[in-house]
Structure formats: structure tokens, C-alpha cells
Write an enzyme that holds these catalytic residues in place. Sequence first.
Site, PDB file in Angstrom:
ATOM      1  N   LYS A  13       0.827  -1.211   0.000  1.00 33.04           N
ATOM      2  CA  LYS A  13       0.000   0.000   0.000  1.00 33.04           C
ATOM      3  C   LYS A  13       0.867   1.270   0.000  1.00 33.04           C
ATOM      4  O   LYS A  13       0.655   2.162  -0.812  1.00 33.04           O
ATOM      5  CB  LYS A  13      -0.929   0.024   1.228  1.00 33.04           C
ATOM      6  CG  LYS A  13      -1.902  -1.156   1.280  1.00 33.04           C
ATOM      7  CD  LYS A  13      -2.827  -1.081   2.492  1.00 33.04           C
ATOM      8  CE  LYS A  13      -2.130  -1.154   3.844  1.00 33.04           C
ATOM      9  NZ  LYS A  13      -1.385  -2.406   4.109  1.00 33.04           N
ATOM     10  N   ARG A  88      -9.868   0.283   8.916  1.00 37.58           N
ATOM     11  CA  ARG A  88      -9.281  -1.021   9.174  1.00 37.58           C
ATOM     12  C   ARG A  88     -10.246  -1.969   9.879  1.00 37.58           C
ATOM     13  O   ARG A  88      -9.884  -3.103  10.175  1.00 37.58           O
ATOM     14  CB  ARG A  88      -8.046  -0.842  10.058  1.00 37.58           C
ATOM     15  CG  ARG A  88      -6.745  -1.193   9.357  1.00 37.58           C
ATOM     16  CD  ARG A  88      -5.633  -0.945  10.342  1.00 37.58           C
ATOM     17  NE  ARG A  88      -4.422  -1.626   9.987  1.00 37.58           N
ATOM     18  CZ  ARG A  88      -3.412  -1.046   9.331  1.00 37.58           C
ATOM     19  NH1 ARG A  88      -3.494   0.195   8.932  1.00 37.58           N
ATOM     20  NH2 ARG A  88      -2.317  -1.732   9.106  1.00 37.58           N
ATOM     21  N   ARG A 127      11.367  -5.105   5.061  1.00 40.40           N
ATOM     22  CA  ARG A 127      11.102  -3.675   4.790  1.00 40.40           C
ATOM     23  C   ARG A 127      12.092  -2.795   5.542  1.00 40.40           C
ATOM     24  O   ARG A 127      12.419  -3.040   6.696  1.00 40.40           O
ATOM     25  CB  ARG A 127       9.667  -3.347   5.235  1.00 40.40           C
ATOM     26  CG  ARG A 127       9.373  -1.856   5.249  1.00 40.40           C
ATOM     27  CD  ARG A 127       7.907  -1.539   5.280  1.00 40.40           C
ATOM     28  NE  ARG A 127       7.136  -2.275   6.260  1.00 40.40           N
ATOM     29  CZ  ARG A 127       5.810  -2.375   6.252  1.00 40.40           C
ATOM     30  NH1 ARG A 127       5.101  -1.800   5.294  1.00 40.40           N
ATOM     31  NH2 ARG A 127       5.190  -3.066   7.188  1.00 40.40           N
ATOM     32  N   ARG A 160      11.182  -0.923  11.047  1.00 39.24           N
ATOM     33  CA  ARG A 160      10.131  -0.612  12.005  1.00 39.24           C
ATOM     34  C   ARG A 160      10.138  -1.636  13.131  1.00 39.24           C
ATOM     35  O   ARG A 160      10.312  -2.829  12.870  1.00 39.24           O
ATOM     36  CB  ARG A 160       8.764  -0.649  11.304  1.00 39.24           C
ATOM     37  CG  ARG A 160       8.437   0.652  10.597  1.00 39.24           C
ATOM     38  CD  ARG A 160       7.229   0.566   9.722  1.00 39.24           C
ATOM     39  NE  ARG A 160       6.108  -0.186  10.263  1.00 39.24           N
ATOM     40  CZ  ARG A 160       4.962  -0.376   9.599  1.00 39.24           C
ATOM     41  NH1 ARG A 160       4.801   0.123   8.384  1.00 39.24           N
ATOM     42  NH2 ARG A 160       3.993  -1.063  10.128  1.00 39.24           N
ATOM     43  N   ARG A 171      -0.310  -9.199  13.141  1.00 36.94           N
ATOM     44  CA  ARG A 171      -0.957  -8.181  12.286  1.00 36.94           C
ATOM     45  C   ARG A 171      -1.737  -8.849  11.161  1.00 36.94           C
ATOM     46  O   ARG A 171      -2.795  -8.362  10.759  1.00 36.94           O
ATOM     47  CB  ARG A 171       0.085  -7.209  11.743  1.00 36.94           C
ATOM     48  CG  ARG A 171       0.499  -6.170  12.794  1.00 36.94           C
ATOM     49  CD  ARG A 171       1.879  -5.612  12.559  1.00 36.94           C
ATOM     50  NE  ARG A 171       2.020  -4.934  11.299  1.00 36.94           N
ATOM     51  CZ  ARG A 171       3.202  -4.721  10.697  1.00 36.94           C
ATOM     52  NH1 ARG A 171       4.321  -5.148  11.268  1.00 36.94           N
ATOM     53  NH2 ARG A 171       3.256  -4.095   9.556  1.00 36.94           N
TER      54      ARG A 171
HETATM   55  P1  ADP Z   1       2.131  -1.830   3.223  1.00 37.84           P
HETATM   56  O1  ADP Z   1       2.095  -0.321   3.226  1.00 37.84           O
HETATM   57  O2  ADP Z   1       0.941  -2.432   2.528  1.00 37.84           O
HETATM   58  O3  ADP Z   1       2.340  -2.413   4.580  1.00 37.84           O
HETATM   59  P2  ADP Z   1       4.699  -1.530   1.804  1.00 37.84           P
HETATM   60  O4  ADP Z   1       4.380  -0.733   0.599  1.00 37.84           O
HETATM   61  O5  ADP Z   1       5.409  -0.850   2.901  1.00 37.84           O
HETATM   62  O6  ADP Z   1       3.371  -2.278   2.340  1.00 37.84           O
HETATM   63  O7  ADP Z   1       5.516  -2.818   1.323  1.00 37.84           O
HETATM   64  C1  ADP Z   1       6.005  -3.787   2.249  1.00 37.84           C
HETATM   65  C2  ADP Z   1       7.398  -4.234   1.816  1.00 37.84           C
HETATM   66  O8  ADP Z   1       7.303  -4.976   0.592  1.00 37.84           O
HETATM   67  C3  ADP Z   1       8.346  -3.078   1.516  1.00 37.84           C
HETATM   68  O9  ADP Z   1       9.629  -3.457   1.920  1.00 37.84           O
HETATM   69  C4  ADP Z   1       8.263  -2.899  -0.005  1.00 37.84           C
HETATM   70  O10 ADP Z   1       9.480  -2.388  -0.544  1.00 37.84           O
HETATM   71  C5  ADP Z   1       8.004  -4.315  -0.478  1.00 37.84           C
HETATM   72  N1  ADP Z   1       7.106  -4.379  -1.655  1.00 37.84           N
HETATM   73  C6  ADP Z   1       6.077  -3.560  -1.955  1.00 37.84           C
HETATM   74  N2  ADP Z   1       5.460  -3.951  -3.097  1.00 37.84           N
HETATM   75  C7  ADP Z   1       6.134  -5.059  -3.530  1.00 37.84           C
HETATM   76  C8  ADP Z   1       5.982  -5.928  -4.673  1.00 37.84           C
HETATM   77  N3  ADP Z   1       5.032  -5.733  -5.578  1.00 37.84           N
HETATM   78  N4  ADP Z   1       6.844  -6.962  -4.773  1.00 37.84           N
HETATM   79  C9  ADP Z   1       7.823  -7.161  -3.839  1.00 37.84           C
HETATM   80  N5  ADP Z   1       8.000  -6.381  -2.761  1.00 37.84           N
HETATM   81  C10 ADP Z   1       7.169  -5.332  -2.595  1.00 37.84           C
HETATM   82  P1  ADP Z   2       0.985  -2.029   7.735  1.00 37.99           P
HETATM   83  O1  ADP Z   2       0.301  -1.618   6.488  1.00 37.99           O
HETATM   84  O2  ADP Z   2       2.322  -2.636   7.483  1.00 37.99           O
HETATM   85  O3  ADP Z   2       0.143  -2.859   8.638  1.00 37.99           O
HETATM   86  P2  ADP Z   2       0.623   0.603   8.994  1.00 37.99           P
HETATM   87  O4  ADP Z   2       1.695   1.606   8.997  1.00 37.99           O
HETATM   88  O5  ADP Z   2      -0.568   0.865   8.143  1.00 37.99           O
HETATM   89  O6  ADP Z   2       1.318  -0.762   8.613  1.00 37.99           O
HETATM   90  O7  ADP Z   2       0.105   0.372  10.476  1.00 37.99           O
HETATM   91  C1  ADP Z   2       0.984   0.117  11.539  1.00 37.99           C
HETATM   92  C2  ADP Z   2       0.210  -0.046  12.825  1.00 37.99           C
HETATM   93  O8  ADP Z   2      -0.460   1.192  13.150  1.00 37.99           O
HETATM   94  C3  ADP Z   2      -0.897  -1.088  12.809  1.00 37.99           C
HETATM   95  O9  ADP Z   2      -0.417  -2.391  13.090  1.00 37.99           O
HETATM   96  C4  ADP Z   2      -1.832  -0.556  13.901  1.00 37.99           C
HETATM   97  O10 ADP Z   2      -1.322  -0.858  15.192  1.00 37.99           O
HETATM   98  C5  ADP Z   2      -1.724   0.943  13.728  1.00 37.99           C
HETATM   99  N1  ADP Z   2      -2.768   1.474  12.815  1.00 37.99           N
HETATM  100  C6  ADP Z   2      -2.579   2.034  11.597  1.00 37.99           C
HETATM  101  N2  ADP Z   2      -3.753   2.399  11.049  1.00 37.99           N
HETATM  102  C7  ADP Z   2      -4.714   2.049  11.940  1.00 37.99           C
HETATM  103  C8  ADP Z   2      -6.143   2.137  11.956  1.00 37.99           C
HETATM  104  N3  ADP Z   2      -6.828   2.657  10.925  1.00 37.99           N
HETATM  105  N4  ADP Z   2      -6.801   1.682  13.050  1.00 37.99           N
HETATM  106  C9  ADP Z   2      -6.126   1.165  14.096  1.00 37.99           C
HETATM  107  N5  ADP Z   2      -4.799   1.029  14.140  1.00 37.99           N
HETATM  108  C10 ADP Z   2      -4.079   1.462  13.075  1.00 37.99           C
END
Ligand code: ADP
Ligand code: ADP
Length: 213
Positions: A13, A88, A127, A160, A171
Site C-alpha cells: 500500500k 481497518r 522492509r 520498524r 498483524r
Molecule cells: P504496506 O504499506 O501495505 O504495509 P509496503 O508498501 O510498505 O506495504 O511494502 C512492504 C514491503 O514490501 C516493503 O519493503 C516494499 O518495498 C516491499 N514491496 C512492496 N510492493 C512489492 C511488490 N510488488 N513486490 C515485492 N516487494 C514489494
Molecule cells: P501495515 O500496512 O504494514 O500494517 P501501517 O503503517 O498501516 O502498517 O500500520 C501500523 C500499525 O499502526 C498497525 O499495526 C496498527 O497498530 C496501527 N494502525 C494504523 N492504522 C490504523 C487504523 N486505521 N486503526 C487502528 N490502528 C491502526
Amino acid sequence: MKIILLGPPGAGKGTQAANIVKNYNIPHISTGDIFRKNIKEGTELGRKAKEYMDQGNLVPDELTCDLVASRLSEKDCESGFMLDGFPRNLFQAEYLDKFLSEKGIELDRVINIEVDPKLLVERACGRRICKTCGATYHIKFNPSKVEGICDVCNSELSQRPDDNEETVSNRIQVYISETKPLVEYYTEKGKIANIDGARDIDEVFGDIKNILS
Ligand code: ADP
Ligand code: ADP
Ligand code: ZN
């Protein structure tokens, strides 16, 4: 353009959000980024949120919803926005619906990035993020040019604290029980666009561009 990015942790995302922002010039609202900024700045909200984030649980709705509502009320969101990581759960989705309909705003699209949970642990654990500019990398799938250094701003990259195997696994479970029902919720509203996120970053973005054009 008013869009939501939906998908499990590690789906891509944030990565796609960065691409979308470059092309479409709308504010990127990531609740995770807002919480992390508050933690870094040592605010009361950051202190409360950290407790939940470290465990991989959702931050309570009462700390999350008002935050998003006030961000969406800022002027730069008038012409569009992209929500990443919100809503979420069902409560947040209904809260958002109510907020938007009271303002006469209609969502355009919910982009659902689908990735098999088996791939997510490696994605999240590999990541690396830039604490200065927020750029996201992956040690294997999207490495920075110089190991450990941000391509954009030369700052040091870090991991992170919640990107460890145990927390990521929780998660993913939280996603399945709390967030995944939103796929059906937005499908029923005719808003969903499902995207196969288990392909190259550029291929995924190609699909997103097609959907948004
Ligand atoms: P999210 O915001 O959904 O948690 P991220 O965009 O931070 O996900 O991506 C999670 C990890 O996977 C990051 O280290 C990113 O560089 C990697 N990543 C994102 N998209 C892809 C993809 N299409 N293929 C492989 N790795 C990816
Ligand atoms: P990822 O896409 O890798 O799960 P985020 O950065 O979106 O990571 O979220 C990290 C953490 O922040 C989540 O595991 C949760 O604890 C908190 N968080 C983020 N967005 C929300 C939301 N909309 N509601 C509740 N908790 C949230
Ligand atoms: Zn940087």
C-alpha cells in the site's frame, strides 16, 4: 479523486501510494505514518498508540477516527485524498461513510491489493524505511542503491519495530479478522477494484493506473 488503499500488512500500500501521489497529486493519508510521527515527537497520542502498535494490534477507534476526520477536513483534501491503512475495521468504515456523506463527498474507488499471507512475512520483515523522508525499500525486492542509505535523501534506513516475525504474524491475523470483511463491505457498495499484488511493483502500479484512468 478520493480513494482508499486496502490490503494486508506488507501488501504494498505505502509503495503504491508513493507512486500514486507522484502521478495524481493528492494528499497521502496514512494512519500508520501519523502514529509513527506522533511516537517520534513523543506526544500523548504517540505514547498511547505505541502500546498497541508494538503488539501488532489495532489502535482503538476513539484515537483513530477523529484524527482522520480532522485530517480530511484540511483544505488540501478538498479536491481529493488517498487513505492508506484506514479504515481497518467495520466501525471505522461506517464512521468514514457517515463523515463523508455529511459533507456530500463520494468515494471514487477502493483499491484492494491482494497478496497471499505466505508472502507477507518476508515482505514486512525485509522492509526498511527512511526515518527522514519516509521512503520505503525492501532488502531483497526493492533495495536502495547503497545498502542502508536512502536514495532520496541519503539518510540512514531503519527497520520498524513492529516488522518482526511475531508481530507481523499477529498483524496478519488482525487483518483477516478485522479488516478483510471490508472487502465485502466495499464490494457491496460497488467501489472495490481487486488487484493482484504478488507481482512486480511496476506491474501492480500499471493496474492501478488503469483503474484510476
Ligand atoms: P504496506 O504499506 O501495505 O504495509 P509496503 O508498501 O510498505 O506495504 O511494502 C512492504 C514491503 O514490501 C516493503 O519493503 C516494499 O518495498 C516491499 N514491496 C512492496 N510492493 C512489492 C511488490 N510488488 N513486490 C515485492 N516487494 C514489494
Ligand atoms: P501495515 O500496512 O504494514 O500494517 P501501517 O503503517 O498501516 O502498517 O500500520 C501500523 C500499525 O499502526 C498497525 O499495526 C496498527 O497498530 C496501527 N494502525 C494504523 N492504522 C490504523 C487504523 N486505521 N486503526 C487502528 N490502528 C491502526
Ligand atoms: Zn529518505
